[in-house]
Design an enzyme around this catalytic site. Sequence first.
Site, PDB file in Angstrom:
ATOM      1  N   LYS A   1       1.907  -1.214   9.703  1.00  0.00           N
ATOM      2  CA  LYS A   1       0.577  -0.605   9.682  1.00  0.00           C
ATOM      3  C   LYS A   1      -0.137  -0.814   8.345  1.00  0.00           C
ATOM      4  CE  LYS A   1       2.093   4.049   8.340  1.00  0.00           C
ATOM      5  NZ  LYS A   1       1.427   4.064   7.042  1.00  0.00           N
ATOM      6  N   THR A   2       0.611  -0.818   7.235  1.00  0.00           N
ATOM      7  CA  THR A   2      -0.024  -1.027   5.933  1.00  0.00           C
ATOM      8  C   THR A   2      -0.635  -2.416   5.865  1.00  0.00           C
ATOM      9  OG1 THR A   2       1.572   0.467   4.903  1.00  0.00           O
ATOM     10  CG2 THR A   2       0.327  -0.976   3.447  1.00  0.00           C
TER      11      THR A   2
ATOM     12  N   ASP B   1      -5.261   6.408   7.210  1.00  0.00           N
ATOM     13  CA  ASP B   1      -3.836   6.169   7.443  1.00  0.00           C
ATOM     14  C   ASP B   1      -3.168   7.495   7.793  1.00  0.00           C
ATOM     15  OD1 ASP B   1      -1.390   4.934   7.578  1.00  0.00           O
ATOM     16  OD2 ASP B   1      -1.117   4.783   5.406  1.00  0.00           O
ATOM     17  N   GLU B   2      -2.067   7.453   8.545  1.00  0.00           N
ATOM     18  CA  GLU B   2      -1.298   8.648   8.928  1.00  0.00           C
ATOM     19  C   GLU B   2      -2.204   9.705   9.570  1.00  0.00           C
ATOM     20  OE1 GLU B   2       1.751   8.338   8.827  1.00  0.00           O
ATOM     21  OE2 GLU B   2       2.434   7.223   7.079  1.00  0.00           O
TER      22      GLU B   2
ATOM     23  N   GLN C   1       5.321  10.645  15.007  1.00  0.00           N
ATOM     24  CA  GLN C   1       5.730  10.971  13.640  1.00  0.00           C
ATOM     25  C   GLN C   1       4.894  12.106  13.051  1.00  0.00           C
ATOM     26  OE1 GLN C   1       7.155   7.602  11.019  1.00  0.00           O
ATOM     27  NE2 GLN C   1       6.007   6.381  12.491  1.00  0.00           N
TER      28      GLN C   1
ATOM     29  N   ARG D   1      14.018   5.630   9.549  1.00  0.00           N
ATOM     30  CA  ARG D   1      14.012   5.224   8.130  1.00  0.00           C
ATOM     31  C   ARG D   1      15.044   4.129   7.901  1.00  0.00           C
ATOM     32  NH1 ARG D   1       9.605   5.869   7.566  1.00  0.00           N
ATOM     33  NH2 ARG D   1       9.713   6.333   9.785  1.00  0.00           N
TER      34      ARG D   1
END
Length: 748
Positions: free
Chosen positions: A32-33, A221-222, A252, A604
């Site tokens: 996504k980044t 973002d997020e 998430q 993770r």
Amino acid sequence: MPTSVFLNDAQRAAVEHPAGPLLVLAGAGSGKTRVLTERVGRLLEGGLQPDHLLAFTFTNRAAREMRERIERRVGAEAGRRLWVGTFHGTGLRILRREARREPIAGRGPDFVIYDREDQEGVLKEVLKGMGMNEEAARPGEILGKISDAKSALVTPAEAMPVAMTPFQKRVTEAYALYEAALRKRSAFDFDDLIAQVVWLFRERPQVADFYAQRFEHVLVDEYQDTNHAQFRIVEALGRGHGNVFVVGDDDQSIYGWRNADITNILDFERTFPGAAVIKLEQNYRSTGNILSAANAVIENNRDRKGKRLWSEREEGATLRFVLAPDETEEAQRIVQFVHERAVAPGATRKLRDCAVLYRTHAQSRALETELRHRKIPYELVGGISFYQRREVKDLLAYLRLAVNPSDTAAFWRALNTPKRGLGDAVRARIEARMDAGAENPIEAMRGALQEGAVSRGATSAAALLALLDELRARVAEPADVLLRLVLERTGYLDWIAGEDERGAMERVGNVQELLESAAAFAATSGDPGLAAYLAEAALLTDADRLEEGADRLLLLTAHNAKGLEFDVVVVAGLEEGLFPHASALDIPHELEEERRLFYVALTRARDQVLLTAAAFRHRYTSGGYGAAGGQVSRFVDEIPAGLLEREEPVRVSRPSDDDDEYSASWRSRRGAREPRVWDSGSPRSSWTSSGPTTRSPAVGREVFHESFGRGVVMAAEGQGDTLRYTVRFGTRIKKVLARFLTEGSHVD
């Protein structure tokens, strides 16, 4: 470089999306980044001016990484003109900018930001003025309610008419007085950095219109972790042009406890009509088995949009589950697991490639003990933040007063640090002059000194005033220069050594690190001013300060692990009542958030996952210190049998502390489904470790007590007439003898 070289089809579709709202559902590890960065690059290459784009990130670290990537893509000059930052950081920037034109809620541009300790100090003064006993008033709980109100954009005036109970009325009165106290000190708290922007936009529509027109594209973002106030900012900035590009993952969303609202992402298409949705499901981080396990777990949630992660990587190793007899043995198994992979001869990884995640900080004790015993370096993330350490706050208090002489919290901290003989009597005289209308505490002390009201400490008070005046006069100089001035004039380092010989070395090291951080900020920041440095220090978290090069094992909560990744991940304490947390067991939407948190923990990991639980965990309760048992977390049971190798004890009695035969009592099983019962004789507790379909007969049942009402059984201990259950009755947890409880049928 053309985007097609390194973007998959879904990523490219997101990057090349035409004008209009877009929701990018980005699974863990799906790049996504990269998508956000390339989206920004494409917009700038298309002719958009850098300062006409606004990008919100969730952490300062993410903002820094995004800016660095963008600068590599479009150049440093364009990168510096971008508005990229957290909601808090961007809110602070807007408030400072607009306060220069006209005060905001009674504050000018030199307002300070109060952290939790500062807030508690203000609230305690408020409660004292209300004639309330601090212990009975519960200041921590009241601060939480004030934070909730600000996140929901409820002002004290709006809260008062709907306060019904005595506690609600007490909170609203304290809220109003707390706000007045902050205004008097020219201070905002962290919630204000967002709420005040929304209120500013409402009160001054022309300001809202200016930013809505200026920022032609808004990226977030997020997005799943935004709260109501943050949502309102995005909505205000995106109205009109509709160019709102949000990236997030409903699976998430793990910050509901601090007012994040998952409905922001679930209802995006309703909020922005005509919005497109693109799913990023290809994962570039984890092996196939880890993803399959994570998918299987999260599919048990109902409130989700739905997606399934996949990878071109190999299936990899199966996940492992270890059930240890207690938390000490659990820690030993975890440390041995890490040692074999990152320390032992022939190990293929470094300690920095590994992390141990848990639900609460209290679980770190046994792990730290074992790591120290084995001499394995580690770092505990999320303990006392660097900028919350005493010596750091002491020195920053002087700089805060240079920027804002009305910062009462900073003044009281600096007044007698180091010791100057300016005790309670001097403080009382200063407070009296402040009550009489003194402009700020510095001027109040100056007046008291001039009138001879400060006798014993007059020389020290005069020296302190001279230092504060000089700092105020040199406020344009770099922060590290002013910090060195404070150290020189106050003899702070000598005072540390004399007051605390044992911890002096560590505290001096923290002071040195503070100087280095201030110097680095002055050298690299676009705005090297003191106010900007203090704002940076106030907004940084320990997660932003992690040293990526240091070779040490990280210990952190699953919440703090968000956004990080490791080759090897251990998730510890997987027991009902711990993970998932006891407070969520009988509240469906909270239980779903706990499951999302476990999903975050699993994803993770790149290569290996170890899951652990303890059959007995020592803890303090109302009955004293003892070992309590429970049940293996349902999340372990939700992982398909073929993906999980289970290692559980064969014996049926709790081993003594000096039992050397323990290691022979384990056996390894892949996907075992038959139950393994540990106990059946211990007066302390009973434990059932079940496979995916078998459950303990008592834990999880709903019961009724004549005095406490309905509750849910969390744990059991004893047998026969002494059989006792730990039961959650609403927000209260009680231990009750089984014979005083009833159920639809019975509890046994």
